[in-house]
Design a protein around this motif. Structure first.
Motif: not given
Length: 864
Positions: A444, A460, A463-464, A467, A515
């Protein structure tokens, strides 16, 4: 004029004879009494009036909390708070600061020659339920659970029988799709239907706990918390769901918090507002035996930071902001365009919305919501249901039982299959999770770059979110935390830990982040539990990832949100629930306490008494011994978790034999037994680790075996406790775990550490998110002591009580408050703030003087 002497010599048995310069009769007398009280506590015969409490006299926050409590009991003396102590750390400066507040007369005074009695604190009226009402409520809640389990059992059995009639992988998938999607939609719709049928529209008011109205309230709340839509927080679907429940929410609102508002009709959120995660805006609170409901009103373009609490009857105007680690107490209203922070909140100039908006229209939100729902219905749900079916049909103990022509297996075959299945499930989870934890964040990271602004609700953003969800699995932090092996786990998922100075307790067992690839922690830093690294900024239309850097040689206490851009550097002590400053100079070599934070000494003498164990050969020897003990603890806890999985698997396989005898009811029995046996299992485990004894107050090094034994206790799983929230069974479970708890205690989501050190009186009221923490661990020193809550006490939402605290009967701690170690709250007092001080609430009834005035235009904004 030069003063001749500042010392306060002591003469007589415990009585001071003060020799001070002449600064006025009143101030001299106050200085004498303050010096006498402090001299007894620090055990010295001379208390210089200009000596620093911490650096010169060697006092610590616990001693000074006792000092404040002693002064409060004397009506002749002013009543300082712990904040006053840190701001004015000498007898003379404290006396000068408190002089205006000092009483002119002892307990009584005169007005025109007429005696005036001292003010009397009115007692807090606690609504007491009868034993019969309490018993009937608990019985009804148990019956509701059993009926819900029975219905779930019938539906599940019918669904799997229908799936089993399919032939081939494709047909099984299609049948799993139909059954799974139907079940998912039913689970989402049922709480909405139940809310409108049982409650209708929520209105401001109050009703007794444990009564019939409360039972309906609890049922709706339990359904909402068990709803799969909670996992969709942060998507447009979650906002639509809250609207279906009656909330008035405008366009373009982003809600990231999973804390589900219960009284949704009382929630108004204007267009363009963003609410960060771990925020409470429930629309109700429990207070003195009552459930009180009231509005929470947010205008347009409002920003709500992380780890915040919005009490009932609060409001924020258009464009207003509430910073992280902050709260609005009942009756507070933030005007249009103003920025507030702190607990309770106060005005500030800091701009917490630090990211530019992006172009996100209704079409983008609708598309993201649709794709999310399609993924859920066509991928996750059918694969989960069909996968479970396919997996278990390959197990001989299951496959043969599903064949009516096959005789029942022997007991040895049943145990063998249960061993195989439980090991496959447990080890498979661990192996797959380890691979995903290492690979997914890095993949990612190739598409979501730091310091770049991206629109919400795109690839995005998805995907974040993936994660963040994956790398915040609590299992591995629980397993490796409080040991030397946590640093290797954190490095593996992406943390930058610089050069590691191993202590054996660098990080606790609870931590979170947006993250892991953008977290940097300096050398020699130690972190307690509950750290949330806020390395993502959000608006209602955009997000941006940024690196968070925590300096070297820091110590971070419990329950801290550390945002990107935090203004702390090297060698800082960040106290429990502290608000990390985002402005001003970089703080170094100091401690920070409170919300908003203020400076305190970095360390005190008591915390340095074990420094000789933290270097050289002594450290290497003791660290090696701690590592060996922690390895045994980790192995024991892995075995304990697997043994629990094995037991439930064995029970599930044994239940299949009974399926043909008692039919669908076996699934309901299995669900009920799972809860009962899991509860008994973990209670017995904890009591066995304690050898059925009670913990004692401790002051020792983290390299002491006594501390290692307590660390092992912290690894006993406790997530299952939440299912008992709001029921009489929660207090029963606490009692079985060693808490000395009274009758008819209402617990809506409290967590008690070091259970055998806590005492909770009759008819106390504990709100959601509260924590009773009977220990502290700072810079390698472990301290623990008891906590006593008197009868009828109330802890507000997300309140935190530290060790060594005593709360008098009927006292109240306001939401999001931090009651520091050693404090003594008088009976019937109302305390609040971070750190907590005497803070009477204005208006305790709906419609009273404390009720919030709605922000300008908020209602209209939400419906536009």
């Amino acid at each position: 004029m030069v003063e001749q002497s500042s010392e306060v010599p002591i003469s007589g048995p415990g009585k001071p004879a003060v020799s001070l310069s002449d600064t006025g009769p009143g101030s001299m007398e106050t200085e004498k009494k303050l010096a006498a009280a402090l001299a007894e506590l620090v055990g010295t015969e001379h208390v210089p009036a200009e000596s620093h409490f911490f650096t010169d006299l060697g006092a610590n926050s616990l001693v000074m909390a006792q000092f404040c409590a002693r002064l409060r009991k004397n009506p002749d003396l002013p009543s300082p708070s712990i904040r006053d102590i840190y701001r004015h750390p000498t007898i003379r400066s404290l006396t000068a600061a408190l002089a205006p507040a000092a009483p002119a007369a002892p307990a009584t005074g005169t007005a025109n020659g007429t005696p005036v009695p001292a003010p009397v604190v009115p007692p807090v009226r606690v609504t007491r339920a009868s034993r019969l009402t309490h018993l009937m409520c608990g019985t009804s809640q148990l019956l509701i659970f059993l009926v819900y389990s029975l219905v779930s059992g019938f539906v599940t059995a019918a669904g799997y029988e229908w799936i089993a009639a399919g032939s081939g992988a494709l047909e099984i998938y299609l049948r799993s799709l139909v059954f799974g999607s139907g079940g998912f939609l039913a689970l989402c719709a049922f709480p909405v239907v139940a809310k409108w049928l049982l409650i209708g529209r929520w209105k401001p008011g109050e009703f007794p706990i444990w009564g019939l109205t409360y039972l309906r309230f609890w049922f709706v709340k339990a359904l909402l918390h068990a709803n799969p839509m909670v996992f969709l927080a942060g998507t447009p679907l979650y906002v639509l769901y809250l609207r279906a429940l009656g909330a008035r929410i405008g366009k373009g609102v982003t809600i990231l918090s999973r804390s589900v508002p219960v009284c949704t009709d009382l929630l108004t959120v204007g267009a363009g507002t963003v609410i960060r995660k771990e925020s409470f805006f429930l629309g109700y609170r429990a207070h003195a035996g009552l459930i009180q409901t009231g509005p929470v009103t947010l205008g347009r373009d409002v920003y709500i930071g992380e780890k915040t609490v919005l009490d009932i009857d609060t409001s924020m105007g258009d464009g207003a902001q509430l910073g992280h680690t902050s709260s609005l107490h009942r009756g507070q209203a933030v005007p249009d365009g103003r920025h507030w922070h702190g607990s309770p909140a106060e005005p500030t100039h800091i701009d917490y919305l630090r990211i530019a908006p992006a172009k996100v229209g209704t079409g983008r939100r609708a598309w993201f919501g649709l794709v999310t729902m399609l993924q859920m219905i066509f991928l996750y749900v059918p694969l989960a249901i069909g996968g479970v079916y396919m997996f278990f049909t390959e197990v001989p103990a299951v496959g043969k039982r599903l064949d009516p022509e096959t005789a029942a297996l022997s007991r040895s075959q049943l145990i063998t299959d249960a061993l195989a299945v439980s090991l496959a499930l447990f080890c498979g989870f661990v192996v797959l999770a380890v691979v995903a934890l290492y690979a997914v964040p890095r993949l990612v990271g190739l598409v979501v770059k730091p310091d770049r602004t991206y629109p919400l609700y795109g690839f995005r953003y998805a995907a974040h979110r993936a994660t963040a969800r994956l790398t915040n699995i609590k299992f591995f932090a629980w397993l490796f935390g409080d040991s030397s092996y946590i640093v290797h786990y954190l490095r593996a998922i992406g943390y930058d830990l610089s050069r590691i100075e191993q202590t054996g307790s660098n990080f606790g067992t609870e931590m979170g982040h947006e993250t892991p690839l953008l977290v940097s922690v300096g050398t020699g830093t130690m972190v307690a539990d509950g750290l949330s690294v806020v390395n993502a900024d959000y608006s209602s239309t955009s997000f941006r990832l940024s690196r968070v850097t925590i300096g070297p040689r820091n110590f971070l206490g419990n329950n801290i949100a550390y945002p990107a851009g935090g203004r702390t550097g090297d060698n800082c002590l960040l106290a429990t629930k502290v608000m990390i400053p985002l402005d001003g100079e970089v703080r170094e070599g100091v401690g920070l306490l409170g919300s908003p934070s203020f400076e305190i000494p970095r360390s005190v003498d008591r915390d340095s008494r074990f420094d000789h164990l933290r270097s050289g050969e002594t450290l290497r020897t003791r660290l090696a011994a701690k590592n060996r003990y922690n390895l045994r603890s980790m192995a024991l806890m892995l075995f304990v978790r697997w043994l629990h999985t094995f037991g439930l698997t064995l029970l599930a396989l044994a239940s299949i034999d009974l399926y043909g005898v008692i039919g669908d009811v076996v699934i309901a029995v299995y669900l009920a037994l799972t809860l009962a046996l899991s509860t008994a299992y973990y209670i017995l485990l904890e009591r066995c680790l304690l050898r059925f004894r009670r913990l004692r107050p401790e002051l020792c090094s983290i390299y002491d075996r006594r501390f290692w034994q307590i660390e092992r206790l912290w690894k006993v799983p406790s997530h299952w406790l939440n299912i008992f929230n709001g029921t009489p069974f929660k207090a029963l479970v606490w009692r079985l775990m060693g808490v000395r708890i009274g009758s008819r205690v209402f617990d809506d989501g409290c967590y008690v550490t070091d259970r055998t050190l806590a005492v909770i009186g009759d008819e106390c009221t504990l709100n959601a998110g509260t924590k009773i923490q009977c220990h502290s661990q700072e810079d390698g020193t472990f301290k623990s002591d008891g906590i006593t809550l008197g009868a009828g006490c109330t802890l507000g939402v997300a309140a935190h009580v530290h060790y060594g605290v005593t709360m008098g009967d009927g006292s109240v701690l306001a939401p999001d408050s931090f009651l520091m170690k050693g404090e003594e709250v008088p009976p019937n007092a109302h305390w609040g703030g971070n750190p907590a001080v005497d803070m009477p609430e204005a208006g305790s009834r709906p419609g009273g003087p404390g009720r919030a005035v709605q922000a300008t235009g908020a209602t209209a904004a939400a419906t536009s």
